[in-house]
Design a protein around this motif. Structure first.
Motif, PDB file in Angstrom:
ATOM      1  N   VAL A  58      -3.740   5.225  -2.727  1.00 29.16           N
ATOM      2  CA  VAL A  58      -3.041   6.170  -1.863  1.00 29.16           C
ATOM      3  C   VAL A  58      -1.556   5.859  -1.970  1.00 29.16           C
ATOM      4  N   HIS A  59      -0.765   6.878  -2.306  1.00 33.99           N
ATOM      5  CA  HIS A  59       0.683   6.688  -2.388  1.00 33.99           C
ATOM      6  C   HIS A  59       1.290   7.149  -1.081  1.00 33.99           C
ATOM      7  N   VAL A  60       1.660   6.174  -0.247  1.00 37.53           N
ATOM      8  CA  VAL A  60       2.047   6.530   1.116  1.00 37.53           C
ATOM      9  C   VAL A  60       3.326   7.348   1.148  1.00 37.53           C
ATOM     10  N   GLY A  61       4.155   7.251   0.114  1.00 36.89           N
ATOM     11  CA  GLY A  61       5.374   8.037   0.116  1.00 36.89           C
ATOM     12  C   GLY A  61       5.189   9.428  -0.457  1.00 36.89           C
ATOM     13  N   GLN A  62       4.033   9.674  -1.054  1.00 40.55           N
ATOM     14  CA  GLN A  62       3.852  10.881  -1.862  1.00 40.55           C
ATOM     15  C   GLN A  62       2.713  11.761  -1.353  1.00 40.55           C
ATOM     16  N   ASP A  63       1.637  11.142  -0.898  1.00 38.95           N
ATOM     17  CA  ASP A  63       0.462  11.905  -0.501  1.00 38.95           C
ATOM     18  C   ASP A  63       0.529  12.223   0.991  1.00 38.95           C
ATOM     19  N   ALA A  64       0.475  13.505   1.330  1.00 34.20           N
ATOM     20  CA  ALA A  64       0.510  13.878   2.751  1.00 34.20           C
ATOM     21  C   ALA A  64      -0.763  13.431   3.456  1.00 34.20           C
ATOM     22  N   ASP A  65      -1.889  13.595   2.783  1.00 37.40           N
ATOM     23  CA  ASP A  65      -3.151  13.154   3.387  1.00 37.40           C
ATOM     24  C   ASP A  65      -4.145  12.835   2.272  1.00 37.40           C
ATOM     25  N   PRO A  77      -0.870   1.390 -10.065  1.00 40.39           N
ATOM     26  CA  PRO A  77      -1.856   0.683  -9.262  1.00 40.39           C
ATOM     27  C   PRO A  77      -1.533  -0.785  -8.990  1.00 40.39           C
ATOM     28  N   ASN A  78      -1.248  -1.540 -10.020  1.00 44.29           N
ATOM     29  CA  ASN A  78      -1.078  -2.966  -9.781  1.00 44.29           C
ATOM     30  C   ASN A  78       0.271  -3.313  -9.173  1.00 44.29           C
ATOM     31  N   HIS A  79       1.072  -2.338  -8.952  1.00 40.21           N
ATOM     32  CA  HIS A  79       2.362  -2.611  -8.323  1.00 40.21           C
ATOM     33  C   HIS A  79       2.430  -2.134  -6.881  1.00 40.21           C
ATOM     34  N   VAL A  80       1.336  -1.675  -6.343  1.00 40.80           N
ATOM     35  CA  VAL A  80       1.342  -1.275  -4.942  1.00 40.80           C
ATOM     36  C   VAL A  80       1.278  -2.540  -4.100  1.00 40.80           C
ATOM     37  N   THR A  81       2.308  -2.776  -3.341  1.00 37.74           N
ATOM     38  CA  THR A  81       2.324  -3.992  -2.532  1.00 37.74           C
ATOM     39  C   THR A  81       1.619  -3.745  -1.210  1.00 37.74           C
ATOM     40  N   ALA A  82       1.364  -4.852  -0.516  1.00 39.51           N
ATOM     41  CA  ALA A  82       0.638  -4.743   0.742  1.00 39.51           C
ATOM     42  C   ALA A  82       1.384  -3.861   1.739  1.00 39.51           C
ATOM     43  N   GLU A  83       2.703  -3.874   1.698  1.00 47.49           N
ATOM     44  CA  GLU A  83       3.475  -3.087   2.662  1.00 47.49           C
ATOM     45  C   GLU A  83       3.251  -1.589   2.450  1.00 47.49           C
ATOM     46  N   GLN A  84       2.876  -1.205   1.237  1.00 47.37           N
ATOM     47  CA  GLN A  84       2.664   0.211   0.967  1.00 47.37           C
ATOM     48  C   GLN A  84       1.246   0.647   1.309  1.00 47.37           C
ATOM     49  N   ARG A  85       0.413  -0.277   1.750  1.00 48.48           N
ATOM     50  CA  ARG A  85      -0.965   0.098   2.044  1.00 48.48           C
ATOM     51  C   ARG A  85      -1.040   0.838   3.371  1.00 48.48           C
TER      52      ARG A  85
END
Lengths: 244, 244
Positions: A62-69, B14-22
């Motif tokens: 899930v891309h929190v900056g990109q995906d609305a839901d 994928p492998n660069h998503v840090t915990a803060e972005q979860r």
DNA sequence: ACAATAGTGTCTGTAAGACAGTATTGG
DNA sequence: CCAATACTGTCTTACAGACACTATTGT
């Protein structure tokens, strides 16, 4: 004895769960289509560890900056692999555990798509695999994707018994004989023509779209489109051959 | 145009998503029971922000050190609020978006439980609320819990038409008239006795458990338990009164 | 005319719904 | 005997499944 979990001392309470304690969140999409009378599922070959070089369901973080839901995330994944924009897409469920991903506690939200065979080429790492073969041939799938795929297959076959879902496996417009073949491919058995037609037309989710141009031998069929606001139709009974 | 989402530069791979972005990961449980011939759902009053003092579905964060998987997390929440151990528990779906929780991108895995009215007292912050009233009365629910509850209600009512789920709303053993009343409460309409009995007994999920002790007036009923390995039964048709 | 495919008509069996009847208890 | 509740039998009808039949095209 019952223990409240909201305020036991020493336990992480909601507002004290830090980002590091959050599970990994991903979305996977089980994409089905029918090619050459075979039910197929889209798989991608993993480039990175974990499970490098294994086949997997298309998915991603899930891309929190990109995906609305979650749905938007699933649509992004689907579009990225197939170029298809607006297929049938429903949620299948979620799978999460401490052990399914070696990188840590992980949960995936799984969606379920039905599309006609796309015109555009697939993403280079993606490939159609016959649904049965995906579970057995070519080595085990990454993560718990075999479980997920088996669940998706069971759900598809169950719903095809009493819904109009196979209509989403065809490009529009389509004819009733074509639609019937979709049912037969997914169910793996023949379906009676007369009952099939009555059922489809009674369900009132189709609208006529002109006569088919006569191509080879045989009477040309009527073509149909899904009606506007076309949600799938639910039939009051399942298809049931006499012998139960 | 199709864009691959796997290797676009500048994008989090994928492998660069840090915990803060979860995203925040939670589990909520919609717990139904029938009390005094009314369908009720368990709500808790929130002590902390966000949505402090609002009513909400029982739920909580996934505890990555404690919960083996999502189902175990749901069971922990259910047990914590009601003391009930092994009810009917299935997954309803997941809800996730950037805006549903003011603390940030959040996804919740929602489960769906059916239990008999428990003997033990509830957790102090929990309370049974009639299902319809939970959606309208006493102020709006926290988060998107009104959406979730509406979905759960729709799913329950739909499945009751063709499954034996109401059996999980009763303590065992129970009689067929008692079971019939569970159906009638959930469906909100009368059900024919004769057809009901034939259907339940034909579905082969019950076993006799002795005669009821004659209490007041009337013939005592036969008691039944769920058979061993009791998964819910699926009936081939829905309950359908003549007029559609 | 024939092959091939699309579409319709008709028969029949199953089983659900409706409802009236019988069975078993307490008072 | 009556009231109350549990349970069963019978009638009817809707409708799915089976399958034979008609319709429309190209060769």
């Amino acid at each position: 004895m019952r223990k409240s979990n909201t305020s036991a001392p020493g336990e992480a309470t909601p507002n004290h769960v830090t980002a590091e304690q959050r599970p990994i969140s991903t979305v996977d999409v089980v994409i089905f289509t029918v090619r050459q009378e075979r039910l197929c599922v889209l798989l991608t070959r993993r480039a990175q560890p974990p499970f490098a070089r294994r086949w997997a369901l298309p998915g991603g973080f899930v891309h929190v900056g990109q995906d609305a839901d979650l749905l938007a995330c699933a649509q992004r994944i689907l579009r990225g692999k197939t170029g298809v924009q607006s297929p049938y897409l429903e949620q299948l469920g979620s799978w999460g555990s401490a052990t399914r991903d070696p990188r840590g506690w992980s949960a995936t939200h799984v969606y379920f798509a039905l599309i006609p065979p796309p015109d555009q080429p697939l993403a280079p790492d993606a490939q159609w695999v016959e649904a049965g073969a995906a579970l057995t041939g070519a080595g085990p799938l990454a993560f718990d994707h075999a479980d997920i795929l088996a669940t998706a297959l069971a759900r598809l076959r169950a719903k095809v018994e009493y819904t109009s879902l196979p209509a989403y496996l065809l490009p529009q417009p389509f004819t009733l004989p074509q639609l019937q073949r979709m049912y037969e491919v997914v169910l793996g058995r023949a379906v009676d023509k007369s009952g099939f037609r009555t059922r489809m037309l009674a369900a009132d989710f189709l609208q006529e779209a002109g006569q088919e141009a006569a191509a080879a031998a045989g009477r040309p069929a009527m073509r149909y489109r899904l009606r506007e606001n076309a949600r799938p139709a639910y039939f009051p009974r399942t298809f049931a051959p006499r012998a139960r």
